[in-house]
Scaffold this motif. Sequence first.
Motif, PDB file in Angstrom:
ATOM      1  N   LEU A   1     -67.169  19.373 -27.245  1.00 41.22           N
ATOM      2  CA  LEU A   1     -67.455  17.985 -26.897  1.00 41.22           C
ATOM      3  C   LEU A   1     -68.619  17.798 -25.942  1.00 41.22           C
ATOM      4  O   LEU A   1     -68.750  16.745 -25.320  1.00 41.22           O
ATOM      5  N   ASN A   2     -69.471  18.797 -25.821  1.00 45.19           N
ATOM      6  CA  ASN A   2     -70.609  18.694 -24.904  1.00 45.19           C
ATOM      7  C   ASN A   2     -71.861  18.202 -25.638  1.00 45.19           C
ATOM      8  O   ASN A   2     -72.929  18.817 -25.605  1.00 45.19           O
ATOM      9  N   PHE A   3     -71.728  17.054 -26.306  1.00 48.56           N
ATOM     10  CA  PHE A   3     -72.845  16.531 -27.088  1.00 48.56           C
ATOM     11  C   PHE A   3     -73.971  15.987 -26.211  1.00 48.56           C
ATOM     12  O   PHE A   3     -75.091  15.809 -26.684  1.00 48.56           O
ATOM     13  N   ASN A   4     -73.675  15.712 -24.936  1.00 48.09           N
ATOM     14  CA  ASN A   4     -74.752  15.318 -24.034  1.00 48.09           C
ATOM     15  C   ASN A   4     -75.740  16.461 -23.826  1.00 48.09           C
ATOM     16  O   ASN A   4     -76.876  16.244 -23.389  1.00 48.09           O
TER      17      ASN A   4
ATOM     18  N   PHE B   1     -81.168  18.504 -27.572  1.00 49.08           N
ATOM     19  CA  PHE B   1     -81.870  19.666 -28.116  1.00 49.08           C
ATOM     20  C   PHE B   1     -81.991  19.565 -29.636  1.00 49.08           C
ATOM     21  O   PHE B   1     -83.025  19.893 -30.216  1.00 49.08           O
ATOM     22  N   LEU B   2     -80.918  19.119 -30.290  1.00 52.50           N
ATOM     23  CA  LEU B   2     -80.945  18.993 -31.744  1.00 52.50           C
ATOM     24  C   LEU B   2     -82.000  17.985 -32.185  1.00 52.50           C
ATOM     25  O   LEU B   2     -82.798  18.243 -33.109  1.00 52.50           O
TER      26      LEU B   2
ATOM     27  N   VAL C   1     -81.639  10.383 -30.299  1.00 49.14           N
ATOM     28  CA  VAL C   1     -80.422  10.713 -29.555  1.00 49.14           C
ATOM     29  C   VAL C   1     -79.543   9.478 -29.421  1.00 49.14           C
ATOM     30  O   VAL C   1     -78.329   9.518 -29.645  1.00 49.14           O
ATOM     31  N   GLY C   2     -80.163   8.347 -29.055  1.00 44.27           N
ATOM     32  CA  GLY C   2     -79.408   7.115 -28.931  1.00 44.27           C
ATOM     33  C   GLY C   2     -78.783   6.680 -30.241  1.00 44.27           C
ATOM     34  O   GLY C   2     -77.645   6.212 -30.285  1.00 44.27           O
ATOM     35  N   SER C   3     -79.525   6.853 -31.330  1.00 44.86           N
ATOM     36  CA  SER C   3     -78.990   6.488 -32.651  1.00 44.86           C
ATOM     37  C   SER C   3     -77.788   7.358 -33.022  1.00 44.86           C
ATOM     38  O   SER C   3     -76.804   6.874 -33.576  1.00 44.86           O
TER      39      SER C   3
END
Length: 426
Positions: free
Chosen positions: A259-262, A267-268, A280-282
């Motif tokens: 769950l560390n998508f922040n 990076f992705l 990232v926002g999208s």
Amino acid sequence: MTQSAGPGERTEPGPPRPPGRLARTVRVLRVSPNFRRYWLGQTASLIGTWMQFTGQIWLVVKVLAPGDGTMLGITAALQSAPIVLTLFGGSLADGRDKRKLLMVTQAASGLLALVLGLATLTGHVGLPLVWCCAAGLGLVNAADAPARQAIVPELVDEDDVANAIALNSASYQAMRAVGVALAPLSVAWWGLSAPFLFNAASFGCVVLALATLDRERMRPVVRKSKGRPRVREGLAAIAADRGLLAPIAALTLVAVFALNFNVTLPFLATDSIGGGLGLVGSLYMVSSIGAVVATLGIAGSSRPGDRLVIGSTVTLAVTMTALAFSRSPWLACAVMLPLGASIAATTATINTLLQRRCEPEVRGRVMAVYGLIMQGSSLIGGPLTGAVSDPSRWGAPGGLLIGAAATLTAAGVLAGLARGRKGRGS
């Protein structure tokens, strides 16, 4: 072949139609005035909470310490550090009237927001004050979070607990998007103090809702023991019951590694896909949409259980793997929809299972462990995922694949528990 009734003949009424999906989704809001009042107050408060979250970032980064990420990191750390006290907050919730405890914690949170808002409005705000308010809010949350989770079964009938938890989760996901969107608008219209002042007012909605609950219709926990609730008793209850221990172990694996998508999403988006911060926002926005849809779906289900949580955990592993190999912005956004849905379904269903399976006397302490895992796992998982996801090492795909493997392991833990319970006939 059925015959139609002739003139003047009376027809027998058929069996009542089962309620539709929408009616099942909002059932608890119709049948439980107490929960409806509480849920509306919490929903208003969540908007303010996310407005303040966004406004605080803007205040630190743009006004008090322009461009200094370290100062923002210190602010976040001060607000997160008291999370270790959540276990003691769970003991407090089990030993006190949760309604009164929440009135105190919500009022304290509102006061901290008011202080920060007035200081910003009058031009007397500085980093020390922001840090004090952040640390104070973290301390209050340590007592507030377990009580907020544990009071739900006292507001609704037992059959409506899952419905209530899912609606709470849907409100959280939806109001996060609303609050983050409203924060910059409120700053543009009324100044930088607006998010904090709105948040202070929003806590009043919760205090009012709690103060006006019909106590005759509540289902308070009747404690068998008269001693002070202790943290170790809650931990022992979890360790002694596989029905509690397995979901807690599975949630820990998912929260720490998946769950560390922040960390992984920036990076992705920037390195693997070649996009920017807008992407990232999208990705976050699409994930939130999927989460809201999933939680509303759970709210409309009859009784979410082992099969749902195992299926959602496997889906999370599959979608994380697909995201790791995504090289198109459109594909990544498409994957984030079921990914967000599976995260929400996993966490909400584990929450429901824990609330149903634990003894009411230790519910606050069990939910404190749940909250500690959900909120504190990033203190360990964040640095680990960041080290793996660094472009000079394995990159975001590596971090996502490790998270997917941990999530599949969690699904195995849950499946083993389900088989064991089925074998015992429970």
